[in-house]
Design a protein around this motif. Structure first.
Motif, mmCIF file in Angstrom:
data_model
loop_
_atom_site.group_PDB
_atom_site.id
_atom_site.type_symbol
_atom_site.label_atom_id
_atom_site.label_comp_id
_atom_site.label_asym_id
_atom_site.label_seq_id
_atom_site.Cartn_x
_atom_site.Cartn_y
_atom_site.Cartn_z
ATOM 1 N N PRO A 71 -5.353 -2.039 9.321
ATOM 2 C CA PRO A 71 -5.648 -2.719 8.062
ATOM 3 C C PRO A 71 -5.470 -1.771 6.874
ATOM 4 O O PRO A 71 -5.618 -0.558 7.000
ATOM 5 N N PHE A 72 -5.160 -2.353 5.726
ATOM 6 C CA PHE A 72 -4.855 -1.555 4.541
ATOM 7 C C PHE A 72 -5.915 -0.504 4.249
ATOM 8 O O PHE A 72 -5.595 0.655 3.966
ATOM 9 N N ASN A 73 -7.188 -0.894 4.320
ATOM 10 C CA ASN A 73 -8.241 0.043 3.899
ATOM 11 C C ASN A 73 -8.492 1.142 4.923
ATOM 12 O O ASN A 73 -9.183 2.108 4.630
ATOM 13 N N GLY A 385 1.980 -10.632 4.005
ATOM 14 C CA GLY A 385 0.834 -11.526 3.872
ATOM 15 C C GLY A 385 -0.259 -11.287 4.883
ATOM 16 O O GLY A 385 -1.295 -11.964 4.865
ATOM 17 N N ALA A 386 -0.070 -10.306 5.759
ATOM 18 C CA ALA A 386 -1.071 -10.013 6.789
ATOM 19 C C ALA A 386 -2.102 -9.016 6.263
ATOM 20 O O ALA A 386 -2.081 -8.628 5.096
ATOM 21 N N ASN A 387 -2.974 -8.571 7.143
ATOM 22 C CA ASN A 387 -4.035 -7.631 6.753
ATOM 23 C C ASN A 387 -3.617 -6.179 6.939
ATOM 24 O O ASN A 387 -4.438 -5.273 6.815
ATOM 25 N N LYS A 388 -2.344 -5.941 7.260
ATOM 26 C CA LYS A 388 -1.824 -4.578 7.417
ATOM 27 C C LYS A 388 -0.421 -4.529 6.838
ATOM 28 O O LYS A 388 0.253 -5.563 6.738
ATOM 29 N N PRO A 389 0.048 -3.359 6.426
ATOM 30 C CA PRO A 389 1.385 -3.280 5.821
ATOM 31 C C PRO A 389 2.478 -3.681 6.813
ATOM 32 O O PRO A 389 2.394 -3.374 8.012
ATOM 33 N N PHE A 390 3.488 -4.382 6.317
ATOM 34 C CA PHE A 390 4.683 -4.623 7.124
ATOM 35 C C PHE A 390 5.534 -3.361 7.175
ATOM 36 O O PHE A 390 6.135 -3.039 8.186
#
Length: 433
Positions: A71-73, A385-390
């Motif tokens: 996830p991004f954070n 659009g997901a919770n992690k970078p493509f």
């Protein structure tokens, strides 16, 4: 008796002249002046460098690929570990990229805090560079002087984040928490009873802002001490003046940024040309030198430390006068406070959801860059659009600089290669990634 037959010569034939060949040698990755895990294969003609082949990848940890699986954070901490001497500046580029895709902006107070800590980080980086580069070229005392001031600023890192190096203090939407009202103090050692600590704790009687203001007031006199040791030192000048000259044309051709550009006479600084955070509202100068050699880059970095202290004082003045939130009031982005988490089951669930699943970022792509101490550090981020970078790619200034090594060092002596490696200010966490 000599054989007198015609056409027969028994004299020993003259040996052909030996063919002069260059030889190759390994410089690093264990060489103390190779700054960690740099490996150069040098083609030498005696002591003169004829060709340089940099080998990278010995510190490759797959950071960009790892970021695509989290996830991004959860990837903010990875940014700290890229250029591990410019921690918060790396975080700044990453969280700005996420904020661009989310379409949010950090509160004003958080942006002032980011500006202040970017400059704290710049001083930390340049002090490390100054001490290690001087040590590479035989000057021992400067390292001890530089680390004296680094210790003070590492305490400022620890005061806001709890960590001395890998802070993870910047967050999408702001910063982790507001500035503390007090600084940790030195305590008396049980083995040194009666030794007064009043002098050591003099700056620590008040808040973090008081501490940083006292540091910024005192720091220019410390920079004077560094310059007393080096600036007119004839040995230092013999090792740096006219060494590793980078022309403005060469600097642009190799995509150099930061001090490598400004030391060659090109006044390019993202803080002025493409302002972010609160750099448009603070008053500072961009140091530039025109010689393009190792000595010019030394002068630029020393002048930058003075300007950073000037910016810190302006940030302290604003932050003192303007309290306010340091994180956006958006429950999709920010985690609940401890009070909210303890008051309701909803807050507790939100806490776990935020730190495990994270949040979804709208689909799109962006590039966010900051003027890191070593040059332009940028993050290219693609979201589906997901919770992690493509996709995530880090634009590391050191990688572009290292690529130019053959063009710059060719024709110099082996000892000059050490000076040039030092003046590149390389950290291989960001070069290898």
């Amino acid at each position: 008796m000599n054989d007198m037959r015609p056409g027969l010569d028994l004299r020993p034939a003259a040996e052909p002249a030996p063919e002069i060949r260059n030889y190759t040698m390994n410089f690093g990755p264990q060489h103390p002046a190779a700054h960690g895990v740099l490996r150069l294969i040098l083609e030498m003609d005696g002591e003169v460098v004829q060709r340089v082949d940099p080998h990278v990848g010995l510190l490759h940890r797959g950071t960009e690929k790892l970021a695509e699986s989290k996830p991004f954070n959860q990837s903010i901490g990875y940014m700290d570990r890229l250029d591990y001497v410019s921690m918060m500046c790396n975080e700044h580029a990453y969280v700005r990229a996420i904020e661009n895709l989310l379409g949010i902006e950090a509160p004003e107070r958080a942006q002032w805090i980011r500006t202040m800590y970017d400059e704290v980080t710049r001083i930390l980086n340049h002090l490390m560079w100054l001490g290690s580069n001087a040590l590479d070229l035989g000057a021992m005392a400067v390292m001890l002087y530089a680390f004296r001031e680094r210790e003070e600023l590492m305490d400022a890192y620890e005061a806001v984040s709890g960590a001395r190096m890998h802070a993870t203090y910047y967050r999408p939407g702001g910063v982790y928490r507001d500035l503390p009202d007090h600084m940790p103090r030195y305590k008396e050692s049980p083995w040194r009873k009666g030794k007064t600590l009043k002098k050591f704790n003099e700056w620590r009687e008040g808040s973090l802002l008081d501490f940083l203001e006292a540091f910024a007031d005192d720091f220019p006199t410390r920079v004077d001490e560094y310059e007393t040791l080096l600036t007119e030192n004839r040995i230092w000048k013999q090792r740096t003046v006219g060494v590793g000259v980078v022309s403005p044309e060469l600097a642009k051709q190799w995509g150099m940024t930061g001090v490598m550009l400004r030391g060659s006479g090109i006044e390019w600084d993202l803080r002025k040309k493409q302002p972010y955070a609160k750099y448009a509202e603070v008053d500072f100068d961009v140091p530039v030198s025109s010689g393009g050699d190792c000595y010019d880059r030394y002068l630029v970095r020393v002048a930058e430390m003075r300007q950073s202290a000037r910016i810190i004082k302006q940030c302290v003045a604003w932050l003192r006068a303007n309290p306010g939130p340091v994180m956006v009031d958006n429950y999709k982005i920010r985690p609940p406070s401890r009070e909210e988490m303890k008051e309701s089951m909803e807050g507790l669930i939100h806490h776990f959801k935020h730190f495990t699943e994270g949040y979804c970022v709208p689909a799109g792509e962006t590039y966010a860059a900051v003027e890191a101490p070593k040059g332009e550090f940028g993050i290219y981020l693609v979201s589906d659009g997901a919770n992690k970078p493509f996709r995530l790619h880090a634009r590391a200034p050191g990688f572009a600089h290292l690529s130019s090594m053959d063009a710059v060092i060719r024709g110099y002596m082996l000892a000059d290669a050490v000076a040039m490696i030092g003046t590149y200010d390389l950290v291989f966490g960001e070069v290898d990634r």
